[in-house]
Design a protein around this motif. Structure first.
Motif, PDB file in Angstrom:
ATOM      1  N   VAL A  50       0.828  -1.209   0.000  1.00 28.23           N
ATOM      2  CA  VAL A  50       0.000   0.000   0.000  1.00 28.23           C
ATOM      3  C   VAL A  50       0.860   1.255   0.000  1.00 28.23           C
ATOM      4  O   VAL A  50       0.718   2.142  -0.853  1.00 28.23           O
ATOM      5  N   PHE A  51       1.779   1.345   0.970  1.00 29.83           N
ATOM      6  CA  PHE A  51       2.490   2.605   1.200  1.00 29.83           C
ATOM      7  C   PHE A  51       3.762   2.746   0.368  1.00 29.83           C
ATOM      8  O   PHE A  51       4.360   3.821   0.360  1.00 29.83           O
ATOM      9  N   VAL A  52       4.219   1.709  -0.297  1.00 27.50           N
ATOM     10  CA  VAL A  52       5.381   1.829  -1.180  1.00 27.50           C
ATOM     11  C   VAL A  52       4.928   1.696  -2.634  1.00 27.50           C
ATOM     12  O   VAL A  52       4.925   2.674  -3.394  1.00 27.50           O
ATOM     13  N   TYR A  53       4.521   0.492  -3.002  1.00 28.59           N
ATOM     14  CA  TYR A  53       4.169   0.259  -4.399  1.00 28.59           C
ATOM     15  C   TYR A  53       2.850   0.921  -4.770  1.00 28.59           C
ATOM     16  O   TYR A  53       2.673   1.369  -5.909  1.00 28.59           O
ATOM     17  N   GLY A  54       1.926   1.002  -3.809  1.00 26.50           N
ATOM     18  CA  GLY A  54       0.674   1.691  -4.091  1.00 26.50           C
ATOM     19  C   GLY A  54       0.893   3.167  -4.378  1.00 26.50           C
ATOM     20  O   GLY A  54       0.344   3.727  -5.342  1.00 26.50           O
ATOM     21  N   PHE A  55       1.712   3.816  -3.549  1.00 25.33           N
ATOM     22  CA  PHE A  55       1.977   5.239  -3.763  1.00 25.33           C
ATOM     23  C   PHE A  55       2.840   5.476  -4.998  1.00 25.33           C
ATOM     24  O   PHE A  55       2.730   6.518  -5.642  1.00 25.33           O
ATOM     25  N   GLY A  57       2.459   3.730  -7.680  1.00 24.79           N
ATOM     26  CA  GLY A  57       1.446   3.683  -8.724  1.00 24.79           C
ATOM     27  C   GLY A  57       0.639   4.966  -8.812  1.00 24.79           C
ATOM     28  O   GLY A  57       0.355   5.461  -9.916  1.00 24.79           O
ATOM     29  N   VAL A  58       0.298   5.551  -7.659  1.00 26.03           N
ATOM     30  CA  VAL A  58      -0.449   6.819  -7.652  1.00 26.03           C
ATOM     31  C   VAL A  58       0.399   7.934  -8.261  1.00 26.03           C
ATOM     32  O   VAL A  58      -0.097   8.757  -9.044  1.00 26.03           O
ATOM     33  N   THR A  59       1.686   7.965  -7.908  1.00 22.16           N
ATOM     34  CA  THR A  59       2.583   8.988  -8.461  1.00 22.16           C
ATOM     35  C   THR A  59       2.704   8.839  -9.975  1.00 22.16           C
ATOM     36  O   THR A  59       2.696   9.841 -10.714  1.00 22.16           O
ATOM     37  N   ALA A  60       2.833   7.590 -10.444  1.00 22.77           N
ATOM     38  CA  ALA A  60       2.907   7.365 -11.893  1.00 22.77           C
ATOM     39  C   ALA A  60       1.623   7.837 -12.573  1.00 22.77           C
ATOM     40  O   ALA A  60       1.670   8.432 -13.661  1.00 22.77           O
ATOM     41  N   TRP A  61       0.488   7.599 -11.935  1.00 16.98           N
ATOM     42  CA  TRP A  61      -0.798   8.029 -12.509  1.00 16.98           C
ATOM     43  C   TRP A  61      -0.868   9.552 -12.573  1.00 16.98           C
ATOM     44  O   TRP A  61      -1.249  10.127 -13.596  1.00 16.98           O
ATOM     45  N   LEU A  62      -0.466  10.214 -11.468  1.00 13.59           N
ATOM     46  CA  LEU A  62      -0.527  11.677 -11.436  1.00 13.59           C
ATOM     47  C   LEU A  62       0.422  12.298 -12.464  1.00 13.59           C
ATOM     48  O   LEU A  62       0.157  13.396 -12.967  1.00 13.59           O
ATOM     49  N   LEU A 286       1.701  19.760  -9.281  1.00 13.82           N
ATOM     50  CA  LEU A 286       1.741  18.400  -8.758  1.00 13.82           C
ATOM     51  C   LEU A 286       2.062  17.383  -9.846  1.00 13.82           C
ATOM     52  O   LEU A 286       2.844  16.451  -9.636  1.00 13.82           O
ATOM     53  N   GLY A 287       1.481  17.546 -11.006  1.00 13.17           N
ATOM     54  CA  GLY A 287       1.748  16.605 -12.096  1.00 13.17           C
ATOM     55  C   GLY A 287       3.185  16.669 -12.556  1.00 13.17           C
ATOM     56  O   GLY A 287       3.818  15.633 -12.820  1.00 13.17           O
ATOM     57  N   LEU A 288       3.739  17.876 -12.656  1.00 14.15           N
ATOM     58  CA  LEU A 288       5.129  18.027 -13.069  1.00 14.15           C
ATOM     59  C   LEU A 288       6.069  17.451 -12.019  1.00 14.15           C
ATOM     60  O   LEU A 288       7.065  16.791 -12.350  1.00 14.15           O
ATOM     61  N   GLY A 289       5.745  17.676 -10.738  1.00 12.71           N
ATOM     62  CA  GLY A 289       6.551  17.084  -9.671  1.00 12.71           C
ATOM     63  C   GLY A 289       6.491  15.568  -9.693  1.00 12.71           C
ATOM     64  O   GLY A 289       7.504  14.906  -9.455  1.00 12.71           O
ATOM     65  N   ALA A 290       5.304  15.025  -9.984  1.00 13.96           N
ATOM     66  CA  ALA A 290       5.181  13.569 -10.071  1.00 13.96           C
ATOM     67  C   ALA A 290       6.003  13.022 -11.236  1.00 13.96           C
ATOM     68  O   ALA A 290       6.619  11.952 -11.125  1.00 13.96           O
ATOM     69  N   ALA A 291       6.040  13.737 -12.342  1.00 18.91           N
ATOM     70  CA  ALA A 291       6.848  13.297 -13.487  1.00 18.91           C
ATOM     71  C   ALA A 291       8.333  13.289 -13.118  1.00 18.91           C
ATOM     72  O   ALA A 291       9.063  12.354 -13.487  1.00 18.91           O
ATOM     73  N   SER A 292       8.791  14.319 -12.388  1.00 25.49           N
ATOM     74  CA  SER A 292      10.197  14.338 -11.975  1.00 25.49           C
ATOM     75  C   SER A 292      10.486  13.213 -10.991  1.00 25.49           C
ATOM     76  O   SER A 292      11.574  12.621 -11.019  1.00 25.49           O
ATOM     77  N   ALA A 293       9.522  12.891 -10.124  1.00 21.97           N
ATOM     78  CA  ALA A 293       9.712  11.770  -9.187  1.00 21.97           C
ATOM     79  C   ALA A 293       9.835  10.449  -9.935  1.00 21.97           C
ATOM     80  O   ALA A 293      10.654   9.590  -9.572  1.00 21.97           O
TER      81      ALA A 293
END
Length: 319
Positions: A50-55, A57-62, A286-293
């Motif tokens: 949940v807290f590693v792979y789930g997040f 996945g959420v970051t990749a989606w964002l 947020l989307g740009l930050g998620a892309a950099s992550a």
């Protein structure tokens, strides 16, 4: 009433008729062996999912959305990645990561290995020296960054001390020089992590069979040759672990840079972790930050996967 007319009573609880048969006991033990480890590990596995792979996945989606201040879960394609690659600041951060990561890993490996070899000579006060070398690792990166910010500050640190000693022409203004500020981060990072690398190498050196070294010495091999041809190649698993840890530290570096240079002067010492934080939480992108992550994650995988492949390939070949 005679004994023959007494009512029959139930067998005691511990009587053989109510005891488990060996076959049933074996089944229960087998079930316990099969399920108990799973029950013990399941909370950790669930939390990790949940807290590693789930997040992740959420970051990749964002990263595929046009999210700004708040998440927007409507997929819009790779627009954020196109915008990211079009920003000069991102390429400055990526270049700085290459400079910092390469020099940080190189110097930590060289200094840590050298200190481990010196301590491996059974010198006097080894315990005290080992504690001194390891002490910086006990500090947080925030403390390390603050301390080196004072040391390298031209107005109150090393440069001022040299001026007070009479060396008026001495200059060391890397902290406020945009061309050299990233190298101050390298200095602070190497100072903190070299002792940890030394400890890993020293543990590996102490695990090598002394009889091999003694046999090489009997054959006339010099000590530098023994270390170059026998000892250091035997430390290959330690090199793998050290490279993995140092690469991870370099890619996720944030607090050290923020405490030492805050990414400045300007953006001259910016790193992807600082870029991601500022664009995600300070600029409302947020989307740009998620892309950099996700690009940081891709960098980790680009380092990790080849190293793991080479290590497993070497293990299969018996090296």
């Amino acid at each position: 009433m005679s004994n023959s007319t007494l009512p029959l009573t139930a067998a005691p609880a511990g009587s053989p008729s109510q005891q488990l048969t060996p076959k049933r006991q074996g089944r229960i033990a087998a079930l316990a062996d099969a399920w108990l480890p799973r029950l013990v590990l399941s909370p950790t596995i669930i939390l990790s999912l949940v807290f590693v792979y789930g997040f992740i996945g959420v970051t990749a989606w964002l990263s595929l959305t046009n999210s700004r201040m708040m998440p927007n879960y409507e997929i819009s394609g790779f627009n954020q990645y196109s915008a990211l690659f079009g920003l000069d600041r991102w390429w400055v951060a990526a270049t700085n990561l290459g400079i910092f990561g390469g020099l940080f890993i190189l110097f930590c490996l060289a200094i840590g290995l050298l200190m481990a070899i010196l301590l491996d000579q059974k010198i006097r006060s080894e315990g005290a020296l080992r504690a001194i070398y390891l002490y910086p690792m006990a500090l947080s990166f925030i403390v390390t960054g603050a301390a080196w910010k004072w040391i390298l500050n031209p107005g109150l640190g090393l440069e001022k001390m040299m001026h007070d000693w009479g060396f008026a022409n001495f200059t060391f203004d890397w902290l406020v020089n945009s061309d050299f500020s990233i190298y101050t981060v390298v200095i602070a990072g190497v100072w903190q992590s070299s002792g940890f690398v030394m400890a890993l190498f020293l543990a590996g050196l102490r695990g090598i069979d002394d009889s091999i070294i003694k046999a090489a010495m009997v054959d006339g091999a010099s000590l530098p040759t023994i270390y170059r041809r026998i000892v250091i190649p035997a430390l290959r698993p330690v090199f793998f672990s050290v490279l993995l840890v140092l690469a991870h530290i370099a890619i996720k570096s944030f607090d050290l840079v923020m405490a030492l240079t805050a990414g400045g002067p300007g953006t001259s010492s910016d790193l992807p972790a600082i870029f991601m934080y500022q664009f995600s939480f300070s600029r409302g992108q947020l989307g740009l930050g998620a892309a950099s992550a996700m690009m940081m994650l891709a960098t980790v995988l680009a380092v990790l996967v080849p190293m793991m492949y080479l290590e497993t390939k070497g293990a299969r070949n018996g090296r």
